[in-house]
Design a protein around this motif. Structure first.
Motif, PDB file in Angstrom:
ATOM      1  N   GLY A  43       0.850  -1.182   0.000  1.00 14.24           N
ATOM      2  CA  GLY A  43       0.000   0.000   0.000  1.00 14.24           C
ATOM      3  C   GLY A  43       0.881   1.225   0.000  1.00 14.24           C
ATOM      4  N   TYR A  85      -7.355   1.443   8.325  1.00 14.83           N
ATOM      5  CA  TYR A  85      -7.414   1.626   6.871  1.00 14.83           C
ATOM      6  C   TYR A  85      -7.365   0.317   6.119  1.00 14.83           C
ATOM      7  N   ARG A  86      -6.328  -0.464   6.429  1.00 16.39           N
ATOM      8  CA  ARG A  86      -6.097  -1.596   5.541  1.00 16.39           C
ATOM      9  C   ARG A  86      -6.996  -2.775   5.864  1.00 16.39           C
ATOM     10  N   ARG A  89     -14.321   1.251   3.052  1.00 21.58           N
ATOM     11  CA  ARG A  89     -13.048   1.242   3.739  1.00 21.58           C
ATOM     12  C   ARG A  89     -13.189   1.384   5.238  1.00 21.58           C
ATOM     13  N   THR A 108      -5.073  -5.891  -4.449  1.00 26.56           N
ATOM     14  CA  THR A 108      -3.696  -5.617  -4.056  1.00 26.56           C
ATOM     15  C   THR A 108      -2.879  -5.168  -5.258  1.00 26.56           C
TER      16      THR A 108
END
Lengths: 338, 331
Positions: free
Chosen positions: A34, A62-63, A198, A305
């Protein structure tokens, strides 16, 4: 239990274990890539609660939600495709064919035309609009394809689906040409299949659907097997064809539209995941459904990804990556099979 | 009996075409009486503004709409006949997708390409899309079956569409591409008609020769072979013809779906399954539909224009739904 069945069970186990391993690897890899890179070691440390504050912020706020959404949506799309292919007895059916993507896109464009802004709390309403759009199309399709005497006819369902998809795409196009450039860019991204949700709130919106509907579908695998043989045979062996088809259809619509509302208009997973699963473990839904779900997860997480790590700064939507990889593979399949 | 039905229907549609063309020339952002339209046609006076509008803007536009409508419809009819797939149109040959992809590329790398060049480029894109699908379909062990063509076509189309949107997003020109994709006849001038007309008309002249063979092929390739028809050759010729027709049209007006899908269905409803009749009737009906759709696109909110593909879908979708409901499981 005869020899053949044991062999098949073994094969399913093998494939399943491999897929789980691949899933875990892809998810871990995805967690560490990221715009802020975290090493795999940092990822692991943060996951068990020993990381620095920044790392845990990046990872947990976030991820991780994004990846959880990708996982759930990938599974939803894969299983929805598997149900539809079983219901239509057509290995080319997928949620896009039913016009669900067109409906969801319509919902999205209506939303951005009304609110113009996507900042703050209001953005949490967006999934409701896309979901409503998809359900609207699904209901219209079923109503229009319904015949008083014969129930819902699969072939008419496809025809009506294509027509409604074209109609809703036209309205979407009409509305989106009136948007300003920035808003349109967001809409275009979404349409191309950009993982949009998200936040943990989005995960909560998606989770119950998947948790309830996926096991339900799996419990219905025998019915799906029967329906694959044709309506007459299915009736003959005692399946309530019309009612089951209606329920399963609703399940497929719900799975696809919640997934699409979070992950954008990703095509091909609904098509490719069941295909692959069938090649790996055969056509019995009892084995094929979970494998199709896992393949969906791997595809969507990997595509997301790749899309956000390779193409900087304008990340490519996952849907584009899926199509760019999925289509050639599908063509290869087509060329190989007689 | 069939002959008289066909002649009546055909004459009626030709009359409808002429009427709608006159209407389309006289209505617009500025209304012009039908008598002025008539005098412009027979006695053009360059100093009169109305005459100028008709001659420079409306006439090429309406003629273009008619030509392109005919081209789309015939391309669709041929594809439906050859692939024996009632849902086929030139879109399954990757025409729209190929053109969109190449246009996206040229927007990204040659942003200042003039309109005429864009037309040439998108035509090449359309042809390349088809050649790719065709080669892919025929290089497989079982050869080029209608089913395989359809599947390969829809997968390649999906791939090209999503690559186009990827390019558009990466280079931040999604809306430009959407405007091109939405299509419109506003850009059509005499200059473009000069090479559109001969290409479309010459290709259309070929199609009656194919009619008989395609009607036989609609019964199945075995039957057609027994009747002495070289099915491979007919298939290839039909595909080439429809690619030229659809490719030219897409390059001129953007991607207008539906005409090629709906019109042959309507024609088949009216005159039966004989492609010698379906093809010419489709041509005229396609022309009527696009002329009227273009008129509608101009009239809804003048002087602004609606995207013509939206207009076509507004007319085409309800009709297609009606068709799908009436057809009781006969597909």
């Amino acid at each position: 239990m005869n020899q053949q069945e044991i062999a098949r069970k073994k094969r399913v186990m093998h494939v399943g274990i491999w897929l789980i391993l691949i899933c875990v690897c892809v998810i871990l890899y995805s967690l560490h890539t990221g715009s802020i890179r975290l090493s795999p070691y940092e990822v692991l440390r943060t996951l068990v609660g020993l990381g620095s504050e920044d790392d845990s912020l990046v990872l947990f706020e976030y991820r991780l939600p994004r990846i959880v959404i990708t996982i759930l949506a990938g599974m939803g799309l894969g299983i929805s495709g598997a149900i539809l292919q079983g219901l239509y007895r057509n290995s080319l059916a997928d949620p896009g064919v039913l016009g669900l993507h067109a409906g969801a896109a319509f919902g999205l464009v209506v939303f951005v035309s009304f609110f113009r802004s996507l900042e703050g709390m209001i953005s949490l309403v967006l999934p409701l609009f896309t979901f409503a759009g998809a359900v609207l199309v699904a209901v219209l399709i079923v109503l229009l394809a319904y015949d008083r005497h014969k129930g819902v006819l699969p072939i008419r369902l496809i025809l009506v689906g294509i027509a409604l998809a074209a109609g809703f795409s036209a309205i979407t196009l009409f509305l989106s040409l009136r948007l300003d450039e920035g808003t349109y860019a967001f809409a275009a991204r979404w349409l191309a299949g950009n993982v949009w949700g998200r936040e943990w709130a989005n995960v909560l919106a998606l989770l119950p659907w998947i948790v309830l509907l996926v096991p339900y579908t799996w419990l219905q695998s025998k019915v799906l097997d029967a329906l694959m043989l044709g309506d007459e045979v299915a009736t003959g062996i005692g399946a309530p064809v019309q009612r089951k088809r209606f329920l399963l259809m609703g399940t497929a619509v719900a799975l696809a539209s919640v997934s699409v509302s979070m992950a954008g208009g990703v095509g091909f997973i609904g098509l490719a995941a069941p295909h692959l699963a069938r090649r790996l473990v055969g056509p019995l839904h009892q084995y094929m459904l979970p494998i199709a779900g896992m393949i969906g997860v791997v595809i969507l997480v990997a595509a997301d990804t790749i899309g956000r790590s390779i193409f900087q700064p304008n990340a490519i939507p996952a849907g584009v990556v899926v199509a760019a990889v999925g289509a050639p593979y599908f063509l290869y399949l087509l060329a190989k099979t007689k | 009996m069939k002959g008289t039905v066909f002649s009546t229907v055909f004459l009626l549609t030709v009359a409808a075409l002429l009427m709608s063309m006159f209407l389309a020339i006289s209505y617009g952002a500025k209304e012009i009486t039908l008598s002025t339209v008539w005098t412009t046609l027979i006695n053009y006076d360059p100093s009169d503004t109305s005459h100028q509008i008709i001659h420079e803007l409306r006439l090429p536009r309406v003629l273009g709409a008619a030509l392109i409508g005919a081209a789309f419809a015939v391309a669709g009819a041929l594809m439906q006949g050859v692939t024996r797939n009632p849902l086929a149109d030139a879109g399954i040959l990757g025409v729209n997708a190929g053109a969109t992809f190449v246009v996206a590329l040229s927007f990204a790398f040659f942003p200042n390409l003039p309109y005429s060049w864009l037309m040439v480029v998108s035509f090449l894109g359309a042809v390349m899309g088809t050649v790719f699908i065709f080669l892919l379909g025929s290089s497989t062990p079982g050869g080029l079956t209608p089913l395989r063509l359809t599947v390969a076509g829809s997968v390649v189309a999906a791939l090209l569409h999503s690559l186009s949107s990827g390019i558009a997003i990466y280079f931040e020109l999604s809306q430009d591409l959407a405007f091109w994709y939405a299509g419109g006849l506003a850009g059509i001038k005499w200059m473009h008609l000069k090479w559109l007309t001969p290409v479309v008309l010459l290709t259309l002249l070929w199609t009656p020769l194919l009619g008989r063979s395609i009607s036989a092929m609609a019964l199945g390739n075995d039957v057609a072979s027994n009747l002495g028809i070289k099915t491979k050759r007919v298939q290839v010729i039909a595909i080439i013809v429809s690619v030229i027709l659809a490719g030219v049209s897409v390059s001129a007006v953007g991607s207008i779906g539906f005409v090629g899908l709906v019109i042959p269905h309507m024609a088949r409803k009216l005159v039966g399954v004989d492609y010698r009749l379906i093809v010419p009737l489709s041509a005229v009906m396609g022309a009527v539909l696009l002329v009227l759709a273009d008129l509608g696109a101009r009239m809804v909110n003048p002087p602004k224009e609606l995207a013509i593909s939206v207009m076509v879908a507004m007319v085409g979708v309800p009709f297609f739904l009606y068709l799908a409901r009436r057809e009781r499981g006969s597909y």
